[in-house]
Write an enzyme that holds these catalytic residues in place. Structure first.
Site, mmCIF file in Angstrom:
data_model
loop_
_atom_site.group_PDB
_atom_site.id
_atom_site.type_symbol
_atom_site.label_atom_id
_atom_site.label_comp_id
_atom_site.label_asym_id
_atom_site.label_seq_id
_atom_site.Cartn_x
_atom_site.Cartn_y
_atom_site.Cartn_z
ATOM 1 C CE LYS A 84 -1.024 0.998 4.811
ATOM 2 N NZ LYS A 84 -2.061 1.189 5.786
ATOM 3 C CG ASP A 85 3.588 2.185 2.734
ATOM 4 O OD1 ASP A 85 2.519 2.775 2.956
ATOM 5 O OD2 ASP A 85 4.241 1.589 3.614
ATOM 6 C CB SER A 130 -4.162 7.482 6.877
ATOM 7 O OG SER A 130 -5.295 7.106 6.120
ATOM 8 N NE ARG A 132 -7.305 3.813 3.700
ATOM 9 C CZ ARG A 132 -7.465 3.079 4.798
ATOM 10 N NH1 ARG A 132 -8.669 2.659 5.143
ATOM 11 N NH2 ARG A 132 -6.443 2.740 5.555
ATOM 12 N NE ARG A 133 -5.632 3.334 8.603
ATOM 13 C CZ ARG A 133 -4.375 2.902 8.641
ATOM 14 N NH1 ARG A 133 -3.409 3.682 9.083
ATOM 15 N NH2 ARG A 133 -4.090 1.682 8.239
ATOM 16 N NE ARG A 150 4.289 10.708 9.100
ATOM 17 C CZ ARG A 150 5.478 10.793 8.552
ATOM 18 N NH1 ARG A 150 5.902 11.934 8.086
ATOM 19 N NH2 ARG A 150 6.243 9.731 8.456
ATOM 20 C CG ASN A 152 7.917 3.383 14.239
ATOM 21 O OD1 ASN A 152 7.284 3.393 15.291
ATOM 22 N ND2 ASN A 152 9.229 3.339 14.191
ATOM 23 C CB VAL A 153 3.285 0.374 14.256
ATOM 24 C CG1 VAL A 153 2.320 -0.304 15.203
ATOM 25 C CG2 VAL A 153 2.790 0.232 12.811
ATOM 26 N NE ARG A 156 1.489 5.872 12.583
ATOM 27 C CZ ARG A 156 1.014 5.880 11.362
ATOM 28 N NH1 ARG A 156 -0.286 5.847 11.164
ATOM 29 N NH2 ARG A 156 1.815 5.905 10.326
ATOM 30 C CB CYS A 243 -1.324 12.904 -2.323
ATOM 31 S SG CYS A 243 0.025 11.893 -2.865
HETATM 32 N N1 LIG Z 1 1.829 3.712 5.891
HETATM 33 C C1 LIG Z 1 2.469 2.870 6.867
HETATM 34 C C2 LIG Z 1 2.063 1.453 6.718
HETATM 35 N N2 LIG Z 1 2.302 0.786 5.570
HETATM 36 C C3 LIG Z 1 1.811 -0.469 5.712
HETATM 37 C C4 LIG Z 1 1.264 -0.589 6.981
HETATM 38 C C5 LIG Z 1 0.610 -1.769 7.537
HETATM 39 C C6 LIG Z 1 0.884 -3.095 6.882
HETATM 40 C C7 LIG Z 1 0.171 -3.324 5.597
HETATM 41 O O1 LIG Z 1 -0.830 -2.669 5.264
HETATM 42 O O2 LIG Z 1 0.615 -4.227 4.866
HETATM 43 C C8 LIG Z 1 1.445 0.637 7.626
HETATM 44 C C9 LIG Z 1 1.049 0.993 8.998
HETATM 45 C C10 LIG Z 1 -0.434 1.136 9.157
HETATM 46 O O3 LIG Z 1 -1.124 1.595 8.234
HETATM 47 O O4 LIG Z 1 -0.942 0.795 10.226
#
Ligand SMILES: NCc1[nH]cc(CCC(=O)O)c1CC(=O)O
Length: 308
Positions: A84-85, A130, A132-133, A150, A152-153, A156, A243
């Site tokens: 997705k990135d 995000s 979208r979210r 923002r 990494n996981v 957050r 975007c």
């Molecule tokens: N943009 C960051 C990102 N890229 C992929 C994932 C999660 C793993 C995936 O979707 O494969 C995440 C973190 C998230 O959105 O929680």
């Protein structure tokens, strides 16, 4: 294989977990030991920019540029990504053609004071960067405040513990890969909270025409995931992945059949357009492109100009 296969990846814990999963699958498929592989972490612009939304800083390519340069230079042989990135257009000479079996594609809610978004009090803060979210939260709960989140996981989750928000939304797949599934308090249904195209699927990028590597990768490719991704990425590409326009899309494969559901939504969540399309799995990309045409027609051209 005499030489080691160099696996390029970002350096975040999630990216490393994905690289290690890829290595484990290659070891098993080819009866190789860990010594046949080298995991090469590469720092990207996306990792370094922490102070603004990525949509403002230049978008998706920020997580891939330095890794793709290493792939083209031969410093690495494959690059492991969260699909997705990945931008829909890749540099000349590279392809994203290998996908591992998809994890749960759903988004997950991590709530501190309430287990579900529906149970949050008025004015509660939900953290997400995000688009979208943010838009989907606003559509569902216009009375909830969306705050920037923002990093990494792990960052957050730490912000959540510090009380910066009452909840956040993260991909179920990422949490599972990090062994953090236990923080999830609710799973978001695919229909009211559709995931990003590619969510939950690890994609492997390689040099077009690198026959040795292509042979290695063929053994770990999951065909249904590849078909679902072809559909979702065609949908994204045909909508031009601007975007500023939040896009969701999810395809499921059942034998020869593919079912796709896509959505475009205004950032404020007040206007959204959905599309559902079924067809043959071997026509995945055409279905994604057709779904994009149909949803664009529903929304009207002005929809995309509105939030530049
Ligand atoms: N943009 C960051 C990102 N890229 C992929 C994932 C999660 C793993 C995936 O979707 O494969 C995440 C973190 C998230 O959105 O929680």
């Amino acid at each position: 294989m005499q030489t080691t296969l160099k696996i390029g990846t970002r350096g975040s814990p999630l990216a490393l977990a994905q690289a290690h999963e890829t290595r484990a699958r290659l070891m098993k498929a080819h009866g190789l030991s860990e010594q046949s592989f080298e995991v090469v972490p590469i720092s990207t612009s996306g990792d370094r920019i922490q102070d603004r939304p990525l949509s403002e800083a230049g978008g998706k390519g920020l997580f891939t540029k330095e890794i793709e340069e290493a792939l083209l230079d031969g410093r690495i042989d494959i690059a492991v990504h969260s699909s997705k990135d990945m931008p829909t257009v890749l540099p000349d000479g590279l392809e994203l053609a290998t996908f591992l079996p998809r994890e749960d594609a759903r988004d997950a809610f991590i709530g501190k004071t309430a287990k579900r978004i529906a149970d949050l009090p008025h004015g509660a803060r939900v953290g997400s960067s995000s688009l979208r979210r943010q838009a989907l939260i606003r559509r569902w709960r216009p009375d909830v405040e969306v705050v920037m989140f923002r990093g990494n996981v792990q960052t957050r989750l730490r912000k959540l513990d510090e009380g910066v928000a009452e909840g956040t939304i993260l991909a179920c797949a990422g949490l599972r890969r990090l062994g953090l599934e236990s923080v999830i308090t609710d799973l978001m249904p695919l229909d009211v909270f559709p995931p990003a195209p590619g969510q939950g699927a690890i994609g492997i990028e390689s040099r077009i025409g690198d026959r040795e590597v292509e042979k290695m990768l063929a053994a770990i490719h999951d065909a249904p995931t590849g078909q679902a991704l072809a559909c979702e990425r065609a949908f994204l590409a045909a909508l031009d992945g601007s975007c500023r326009t939040p896009i969701a899309g999810h395809a499921t494969i059942s034998g020869e059949k593919l079912s796709f559901a896509g959505l475009i939504i205004s950032p404020d969540g007040t206007e959204s357009h959905e599309i559902k399309l079924d067809g043959r799995a071997d026509e995945a990309a055409a279905i994604g492109a057709e779904a994009a045409r149909a949803v664009r027609a529903k929304a009207g051209a002005k929809f995309f100009d509105g939030w530049a």
